[in-house]
Design an enzyme around this catalytic site. Structure first.
Site, short mmCIF file in Angstrom:
data_model
loop_
_atom_site.label_atom_id
_atom_site.label_comp_id
_atom_site.label_asym_id
_atom_site.label_seq_id
_atom_site.Cartn_x
_atom_site.Cartn_y
_atom_site.Cartn_z
N TRP A 424 -31.26 2.38 -72.62
CA TRP A 424 -32.50 2.81 -71.97
C TRP A 424 -32.23 3.83 -70.88
O TRP A 424 -32.86 4.88 -70.82
CB TRP A 424 -33.25 1.61 -71.36
CG TRP A 424 -34.56 2.04 -70.76
CD1 TRP A 424 -35.77 2.09 -71.37
CD2 TRP A 424 -34.75 2.55 -69.42
NE1 TRP A 424 -36.71 2.58 -70.50
CE2 TRP A 424 -36.12 2.88 -69.31
CE3 TRP A 424 -33.91 2.76 -68.33
CZ2 TRP A 424 -36.67 3.41 -68.14
CZ3 TRP A 424 -34.46 3.30 -67.16
CH2 TRP A 424 -35.82 3.61 -67.07
N TYR A 428 -33.46 7.73 -70.81
CA TYR A 428 -34.34 8.18 -69.74
C TYR A 428 -33.75 9.38 -69.02
O TYR A 428 -34.45 10.36 -68.73
CB TYR A 428 -34.57 7.02 -68.76
CG TYR A 428 -35.47 7.37 -67.59
CD1 TYR A 428 -36.85 7.40 -67.73
CD2 TYR A 428 -34.92 7.68 -66.34
CE1 TYR A 428 -37.68 7.72 -66.66
CE2 TYR A 428 -35.74 8.00 -65.26
CZ TYR A 428 -37.11 8.01 -65.43
OH TYR A 428 -37.93 8.33 -64.36
N ASP A 444 -38.26 -0.14 -73.86
CA ASP A 444 -38.96 0.12 -72.61
C ASP A 444 -40.10 -0.89 -72.42
O ASP A 444 -40.99 -1.01 -73.27
CB ASP A 444 -39.52 1.54 -72.59
CG ASP A 444 -40.15 1.88 -71.26
OD1 ASP A 444 -39.45 2.41 -70.40
OD2 ASP A 444 -41.36 1.59 -71.07
#
Length: 491
Positions: A424, A428, A444
């Site tokens: 993640w 990002y 997410d």
């Protein structure tokens, strides 16, 4: 290939959707314009249409002094590895955009080596995709940048030439006169009064509507680190460190959305003058000024939020640290930790707004010298403290993968190899630091909540949103409109 009849209809309508997507050369004047130019519409038989400013200039047209093609939005065009030649040609254009102001370093030979192909193959695929040679494209980028600096600022002509990537004033003057049929000083006199002053360099950048300014400002405001960045109703102010010709510059900038116009005003600290080309490109990516709303809206027609843009980052290291701090905590909590970090190790910097912006975010070299216990004293848990320090110590190698046009997969793999950074966090960082339009951070929390499904189902449903999944993520986050956790745990 442009449809000339359709392009003429867009010109007659002053259709802003095509701003930066096409340019019109008028044979009776020798000038090329943006389709939104407010001058009298030329006769159809006097018009030639081009997909880029470089094509128009290669055909011997010079830029309009009224509509200013140099401030037009560019294009955000994701590509697919299914067409390898087109991918390489687009990567080459991104590289030239990024290195246009680098003087002799931005050579075709260097670019070919970077892409791992021969000079001859590069020229062939570049002409096929862009309609001009790499050198013609590069010269246009440099001349348009110089035209913008001459029009908007009072920088000496010699400094403009160097900032635009020319290695000598003689070559700059010769290229300018040959292309634009007037010398730089004459252009400056014709441009009239400038907003720049001794205290700031002022530039203007255009974008395409719709643009949800409120959504962008709210997103950045929720994450702004007090002392480093301040976000108001129409304005963003922040400090910044920047590398320029092996020097580190410290300063500030302010961006303001101009009322009722698709235009951003950018004020830069005077010391950033040598890096003005770099900052123009960085601000465009930061505020996503080159997005193509029609294409995005078509792909995301089942999601509300037309005009929501993808916030990038001016300081990729700051963003990466923020992403680590945001693991398993709220946006507000991550901001608090980032504020403590900036107050503890950020250097002071002079700005016009000392009460709002007075510190730089710590540099990678500063955090690399720390131990986890140093960060632990700020309330940062040991695992995340170790991840931040590991990130800082590897930043030089990671930074080499932070160029527009580089495959996001390479950056993601390099980030995931850093202890404490999971999928993640890596996605990002890539989404915002690379302005990657097709990111979909796995697992997410907010996305799954908005979609009301499992991670596997979300991944499957999101395939329909490619290649604009980053914008889908922003729309889903925006739809929740409440404080949420930033993401799933990092490994």
């Amino acid at each position: 290939m442009l449809d000339a009849d359709a392009a003429y209809l867009a010109l007659k309508a002053r259709d802003a959707r095509f701003d930066g997507m096409l340019f019109v050369g008028v044979t009776s004047t020798g000038v090329y314009c943006r389709p939104i130019c407010r001058v009298r519409t030329p006769r159809r038989e006097n018009c030639r249409f081009f997909a880029s400013a470089a094509q128009a200039e290669a055909a011997r047209f010079r830029p309009c002094l009224k509509c200013r093609p140099e401030i037009a939005p560019g294009r955000t065009e994701p590509w697919t590895v299914m067409d390898a030649s087109r991918t390489l040609a687009q990567q080459a254009a991104h590289w030239l955009d990024q290195h246009a102001a680098s003087g002799g370093k931005a050579s075709v030979e260097t670019l070919a080596r970077t892409l791992g192909i021969t000079d001859r193959h590069l020229r062939r695929i570049f002409v096929a995709e862009h309609g001009v040679t790499p050198l013609q494209y590069l010269l246009t980028r440099r001349l348009l940048l110089a035209k913008q600096l001459l029009t908007d600022t009072d920088l000496p002509v010699t400094q403009v030439a160097l900032a635009a990537g020319f290695t000598s004033l003689r070559r700059f003057n010769a290229a300018f006169v040959e292309r634009y049929r007037l010398n730089p000083s004459t252009l400056r006199r014709r441009s009239g009064p400038r907003a720049s002053s001794a205290d700031a360099l002022t530039l203007h950048l255009a974008f395409r509507e719709p643009y949800d300014r409120g959504a962008m400002l709210r997103f950045l405001s929720q994450r702004a680190i007090p002392g480093v960045e301040s976000v108001g109703d129409t304005t963003i102010r922040r400090s910044l460190r920047l590398r320029c010709d092996d020097r580190e510059l410290h300063g500030w900038l302010q961006v303001q959305f101009v009322a009722q116009r698709p235009l951003v005003r950018v004020d830069l600290a005077p010391q950033f003058a040598p890096a003005s080309a770099t900052l123009i490109r960085a601000v465009r990516r930061w505020l996503d000024l080159d997005a193509v709303p029609d294409a995005i809206d078509l792909a995301l027609r089942d999601l509300p939020g037309s005009g929501i843009r993808l916030p990038g980052a001016l300081d990729a290291f700051e963003l990466a640290v923020r992403a680590v701090l945001g693991q398993q905590v709220t946006v507000a909590a991550a901001r608090t930790l980032a504020t403590r970090l900036a107050q503890a190790w950020g250097e002071p910097v002079a700005t016009p707004w000392a009460a709002e912006v007075s510190r730089l975010f710590p540099a990678a070299r500063q955090l690399a010298a720390l131990q986890p216990a140093d960060l632990g004293a700020l309330g940062i848990v040991r695992q995340r403290a170790a991840a931040i320090i590991a990130l800082a110590r590897q930043w030089d190698a990671l930074q080499a993968r932070l160029h527009a046009g580089e495959p996001a997969s390479a950056l993601i793999a390099a980030l995931e190899a850093v202890p404490g950074i999971g999928p993640w966090t890596a996605h990002y960082i890539a989404m915002r630091a690379l302005a990657w339009p097709d990111a979909f951070p796995p697992g997410d929390v907010a996305v799954l909540k908005a979609m009301n499904c499992s991670a596997r189902e979300a991944e499957a449903r999101a395939q329909a949103w490619r290649p604009w999944r980053s914008y889908a993520v922003l729309r889903l986050w925006h739809a929740l409109a409440q404080p949420i956790s930033l993401g799933s745990p990092s490994r």
